[in-house]
Design a protein around this motif. Structure first.
Motif, PDB file in Angstrom:
ATOM      1  N   VAL A   1      43.013  42.943  50.129  1.00  0.00           N
ATOM      2  CA  VAL A   1      42.785  42.477  48.761  1.00  0.00           C
ATOM      3  C   VAL A   1      42.316  43.619  47.886  1.00  0.00           C
ATOM      4  O   VAL A   1      42.778  43.809  46.769  1.00  0.00           O
ATOM      5  CB  VAL A   1      41.754  41.326  48.748  1.00  0.00           C
ATOM      6  CG1 VAL A   1      41.432  40.924  47.317  1.00  0.00           C
ATOM      7  CG2 VAL A   1      42.299  40.126  49.509  1.00  0.00           C
ATOM      8  N   LEU A   2      41.403  44.430  48.392  1.00  0.00           N
ATOM      9  CA  LEU A   2      40.904  45.564  47.611  1.00  0.00           C
ATOM     10  C   LEU A   2      42.031  46.524  47.268  1.00  0.00           C
ATOM     11  O   LEU A   2      42.135  47.010  46.147  1.00  0.00           O
ATOM     12  CB  LEU A   2      39.804  46.294  48.390  1.00  0.00           C
ATOM     13  CG  LEU A   2      38.497  45.536  48.583  1.00  0.00           C
ATOM     14  CD1 LEU A   2      37.534  46.379  49.427  1.00  0.00           C
ATOM     15  CD2 LEU A   2      37.850  45.211  47.254  1.00  0.00           C
ATOM     16  N   ASN A  47      42.876  47.003  43.444  1.00  0.00           N
ATOM     17  CA  ASN A  47      42.217  48.223  42.990  1.00  0.00           C
ATOM     18  C   ASN A  47      43.202  49.389  43.079  1.00  0.00           C
ATOM     19  O   ASN A  47      43.555  49.843  44.162  1.00  0.00           O
ATOM     20  CB  ASN A  47      40.988  48.477  43.884  1.00  0.00           C
ATOM     21  CG  ASN A  47      40.158  49.656  43.398  1.00  0.00           C
ATOM     22  OD1 ASN A  47      40.612  50.465  42.591  1.00  0.00           O
ATOM     23  ND2 ASN A  47      38.953  49.756  43.909  1.00  0.00           N
ATOM     24  N   ILE A  48      43.656  49.910  41.923  1.00  0.00           N
ATOM     25  CA  ILE A  48      44.654  50.979  41.945  1.00  0.00           C
ATOM     26  C   ILE A  48      44.103  52.245  42.572  1.00  0.00           C
ATOM     27  O   ILE A  48      44.845  53.014  43.193  1.00  0.00           O
ATOM     28  CB  ILE A  48      45.180  51.277  40.527  1.00  0.00           C
ATOM     29  CG1 ILE A  48      44.055  51.788  39.615  1.00  0.00           C
ATOM     30  CG2 ILE A  48      45.856  50.067  39.928  1.00  0.00           C
ATOM     31  CD1 ILE A  48      44.563  52.343  38.300  1.00  0.00           C
ATOM     32  N   MET A  49      42.797  52.519  42.446  1.00  0.00           N
ATOM     33  CA  MET A  49      42.241  53.758  42.964  1.00  0.00           C
ATOM     34  C   MET A  49      42.264  53.785  44.489  1.00  0.00           C
ATOM     35  O   MET A  49      42.412  54.842  45.092  1.00  0.00           O
ATOM     36  CB  MET A  49      40.813  53.955  42.449  1.00  0.00           C
ATOM     37  CG  MET A  49      40.739  54.320  40.981  1.00  0.00           C
ATOM     38  SD  MET A  49      41.673  55.821  40.600  1.00  0.00           S
ATOM     39  CE  MET A  49      40.753  57.042  41.522  1.00  0.00           C
ATOM     40  N   GLN A  55      37.900  35.398  46.563  1.00  0.00           N
ATOM     41  CA  GLN A  55      36.889  35.593  45.528  1.00  0.00           C
ATOM     42  C   GLN A  55      36.090  36.878  45.756  1.00  0.00           C
ATOM     43  O   GLN A  55      35.852  37.648  44.821  1.00  0.00           O
ATOM     44  CB  GLN A  55      35.942  34.382  45.480  1.00  0.00           C
ATOM     45  CG  GLN A  55      36.607  33.088  45.087  1.00  0.00           C
ATOM     46  CD  GLN A  55      37.313  33.188  43.744  1.00  0.00           C
ATOM     47  OE1 GLN A  55      36.749  33.677  42.773  1.00  0.00           O
ATOM     48  NE2 GLN A  55      38.561  32.745  43.693  1.00  0.00           N
ATOM     49  N   PHE A  56      35.678  37.109  46.992  1.00  0.00           N
ATOM     50  CA  PHE A  56      34.958  38.337  47.293  1.00  0.00           C
ATOM     51  C   PHE A  56      35.842  39.557  47.053  1.00  0.00           C
ATOM     52  O   PHE A  56      35.412  40.558  46.491  1.00  0.00           O
ATOM     53  CB  PHE A  56      34.474  38.332  48.749  1.00  0.00           C
ATOM     54  CG  PHE A  56      33.201  37.557  48.966  1.00  0.00           C
ATOM     55  CD1 PHE A  56      32.365  37.267  47.904  1.00  0.00           C
ATOM     56  CD2 PHE A  56      32.842  37.127  50.220  1.00  0.00           C
ATOM     57  CE1 PHE A  56      31.187  36.556  48.104  1.00  0.00           C
ATOM     58  CE2 PHE A  56      31.667  36.422  50.434  1.00  0.00           C
ATOM     59  CZ  PHE A  56      30.846  36.129  49.372  1.00  0.00           C
ATOM     60  N   GLY A  57      37.092  39.476  47.514  1.00  0.00           N
ATOM     61  CA  GLY A  57      37.993  40.621  47.372  1.00  0.00           C
ATOM     62  C   GLY A  57      38.237  40.992  45.933  1.00  0.00           C
ATOM     63  O   GLY A  57      38.182  42.167  45.563  1.00  0.00           O
ATOM     64  N   LYS A  58      38.514  40.005  45.073  1.00  0.00           N
ATOM     65  CA  LYS A  58      38.780  40.296  43.664  1.00  0.00           C
ATOM     66  C   LYS A  58      37.544  40.842  42.961  1.00  0.00           C
ATOM     67  O   LYS A  58      37.631  41.795  42.170  1.00  0.00           O
ATOM     68  CB  LYS A  58      39.273  39.036  42.960  1.00  0.00           C
ATOM     69  CG  LYS A  58      40.690  38.637  43.348  1.00  0.00           C
ATOM     70  CD  LYS A  58      41.159  37.421  42.569  1.00  0.00           C
ATOM     71  CE  LYS A  58      42.611  37.080  42.918  1.00  0.00           C
ATOM     72  NZ  LYS A  58      43.096  35.892  42.178  1.00  0.00           N
ATOM     73  N   ALA A  59      36.397  40.248  43.235  1.00  0.00           N
ATOM     74  CA  ALA A  59      35.168  40.721  42.587  1.00  0.00           C
ATOM     75  C   ALA A  59      34.828  42.142  43.013  1.00  0.00           C
ATOM     76  O   ALA A  59      34.446  42.985  42.192  1.00  0.00           O
ATOM     77  CB  ALA A  59      34.007  39.774  42.916  1.00  0.00           C
ATOM     78  N   MET A  60      34.968  42.433  44.302  1.00  0.00           N
ATOM     79  CA  MET A  60      34.686  43.779  44.796  1.00  0.00           C
ATOM     80  C   MET A  60      35.685  44.778  44.226  1.00  0.00           C
ATOM     81  O   MET A  60      35.316  45.892  43.832  1.00  0.00           O
ATOM     82  CB  MET A  60      34.744  43.815  46.327  1.00  0.00           C
ATOM     83  CG  MET A  60      33.538  43.228  47.017  1.00  0.00           C
ATOM     84  SD  MET A  60      33.691  43.302  48.814  1.00  0.00           S
ATOM     85  CE  MET A  60      32.167  44.102  49.242  1.00  0.00           C
ATOM     86  N   ALA A  61      36.953  44.399  44.182  1.00  0.00           N
ATOM     87  CA  ALA A  61      37.976  45.306  43.681  1.00  0.00           C
ATOM     88  C   ALA A  61      37.730  45.658  42.221  1.00  0.00           C
ATOM     89  O   ALA A  61      37.847  46.821  41.818  1.00  0.00           O
ATOM     90  CB  ALA A  61      39.365  44.676  43.848  1.00  0.00           C
ATOM     91  N   ASN A  62      37.371  44.674  41.413  1.00  0.00           N
ATOM     92  CA  ASN A  62      37.113  44.939  39.997  1.00  0.00           C
ATOM     93  C   ASN A  62      35.915  45.854  39.811  1.00  0.00           C
ATOM     94  O   ASN A  62      35.955  46.806  39.018  1.00  0.00           O
ATOM     95  CB  ASN A  62      36.878  43.624  39.258  1.00  0.00           C
ATOM     96  CG  ASN A  62      38.133  42.786  39.139  1.00  0.00           C
ATOM     97  OD1 ASN A  62      39.240  43.308  39.217  1.00  0.00           O
ATOM     98  ND2 ASN A  62      37.983  41.483  38.974  1.00  0.00           N
TER      99      ASN A  62
END
Length: 396
Positions: free
Chosen positions: A136-137, A141-143, A218-225
């Motif tokens: 998910v990250l 997350n592009i970086m 939910q965790f993945g999206k929040a962490m990625a942002n």
């Protein structure tokens, strides 16, 4: 160990003195006087005795190291079967027991979970969960898809060649010139990132609800942002140092000719980046700036924007891939608007596995259960010249 090194140094010096004494006191026939022979034999005997003393100390140190090793290891309850490859966190039993523990507010915990137990009620995320969370990250997350990712166990030092020697032409018989090769170090630490969510008890106890996918998503999206924002704009204070950092990020050597970005500005940015870095270079830009770039045309009136012809591939600008991020700067007078470079020189350091913890009493009054996911991560551009930043004209 210091005593051993000291004795070794003394032994070397004593042996050199003995050899020098022998050279200076030997006559033309290679003979010594009785007095000199006795003196030399005394020096030689001292060298031999010092070697014995060193050997004794080395044996003593070896015994001390052996005795310092633990004589036993903690006893833990584990299944009778052999431990599978990847550890028990990789098994289906561990995953199921994690879900059972979450749905029962960690009241029903089986022995399989003991490997991840700690005094705060936290549990290491099962291996399958952790890998899927990374997926998910990477997707969000592009970086993480562009940078170099490393796993660290402590403070990580990265060696950088600060200056390099240069070749020079000299005349026949001319004096040589020497250049200095100097090195620098960049330190990578680990900053804590946490995400907390609340789940109603009704959803938690309802087996029909796909709790596993919901939590991971939910965790993945929040962490990625949060990660992407820090990897681009972080100030290095309690968070990673961002790509657009004023002094530790990419080199801001280009400025637009006007308050608006033009094709010439983009071309100047591309060729400001050194040729070796252009091989794997791409753009990072804010979504709001895409509209201006898509309207740019060449002298023939053709749009320079090149839409991707294959699904999933990035669009291109002057032949280079273009990545968009809502966290990339949107410009403004004197502000960065566009990055171009090889982002593999941005290092992301992950410190170990992510962990999950239940917040037992915080939301008990309103019928909800909280869960906390934590990770430790750092990020830093280790070679600023590998990324060039375009700023908008005006301002300081």
């Amino acid at each position: 160990m210091d005593k051993i090194m000291e004795l070794r140094d003394k032994r070397v010096k004593l042996w050199e003195e003995a050899k020098n004494f022998l050279d200076s006191h030997t006559d033309e026939d290679g003979k010594l006087s009785a007095e000199d022979a006795a003196a030399y034999e005394k020096m030689e005997a001292d060298v031999v005795e010092m070697k014995k003393a060193i050997d004794r100390l080395e044996r003593q140190a070896a015994i001390d190291r052996e005795l310092d090793k633990p004589t036993s290891k903690p006893i833990t309850n584990q299944p009778e079967n052999a431990k599978p490859a990847g550890g028990f966190r990789a098994t289906d039993e561990y995953k199921q027991d994690m879900l059972t523990a979450m749905r029962t507010r960690f009241r029903n915990i089986s022995n399989v979970l003991q490997e991840g137990n700690d005094q705060q009620g936290g549990y290491l995320v099962p291996v399958e969960y952790d890998n899927r969370l990374i997926d998910v990250l990477n997707e969000e997350n592009i970086m993480r898809s562009l940078a170099t990712k490393i796993t660290t166990s402590g403070e990580h030092k990265i060696n950088i060649a600060a200056t390099k020697p240069a070749a020079a032409w000299i005349e026949e018989g001319g004096a040589l010139t020497f250049g200095d090769a100097t090195f620098d170090q960049i330190m990578m630490d680990a900053y804590k990132l946490h995400i907390a969510i609340k789940i109603t008890e009704e959803l938690l106890y309802d087996n029909a609800f796909n709790l596993e996918s919901y939590v991971i998503e939910q965790f993945g999206k929040a962490m990625a942002n949060a990660e992407e924002d820090a990897f681009l704009n972080g100030d290095g204070k309690g968070k990673p140092t961002g790509l657009f950092h004023e002094t530790l990020g990419g080199q801001a050597t280009c400025t637009t000719n006007t308050a608006n970005i033009s094709a010439d500005d983009v071309i100047n940015l591309i060729y400001t980046l050194k040729r070796p870095y252009r091989r794997n270079a791409s753009f990072i830009i804010n979504d709001q700036t895409i509209s201006a770039l898509r309207k740019l045309k060449d002298n023939n009136g053709a749009y320079i924007w090149q839409p991707a012809v294959i699904a999933g591939e990035p669009d291109r600008l002057f032949g280079y891939a273009l990545h968009t991020s809502q966290y990339a700067p949107a410009g403004g007078a004197g502000k960065p608007i566009l990055a171009f470079g090889d982002y593999s020189y941005y290092n992301i350091g992950d410190r170990g596995s992510r962990s999950m913890q239940q917040l037992r009493e915080l939301f008990a009054g309103n019928g909800m259960v909280g869960y906390l996911m934590k990770e430790r991560v750092d990020g830093r551009l280790i070679l600023p010249e590998a990324v060039q930043i375009l700023k908008v004209k005006g301002g300081a």
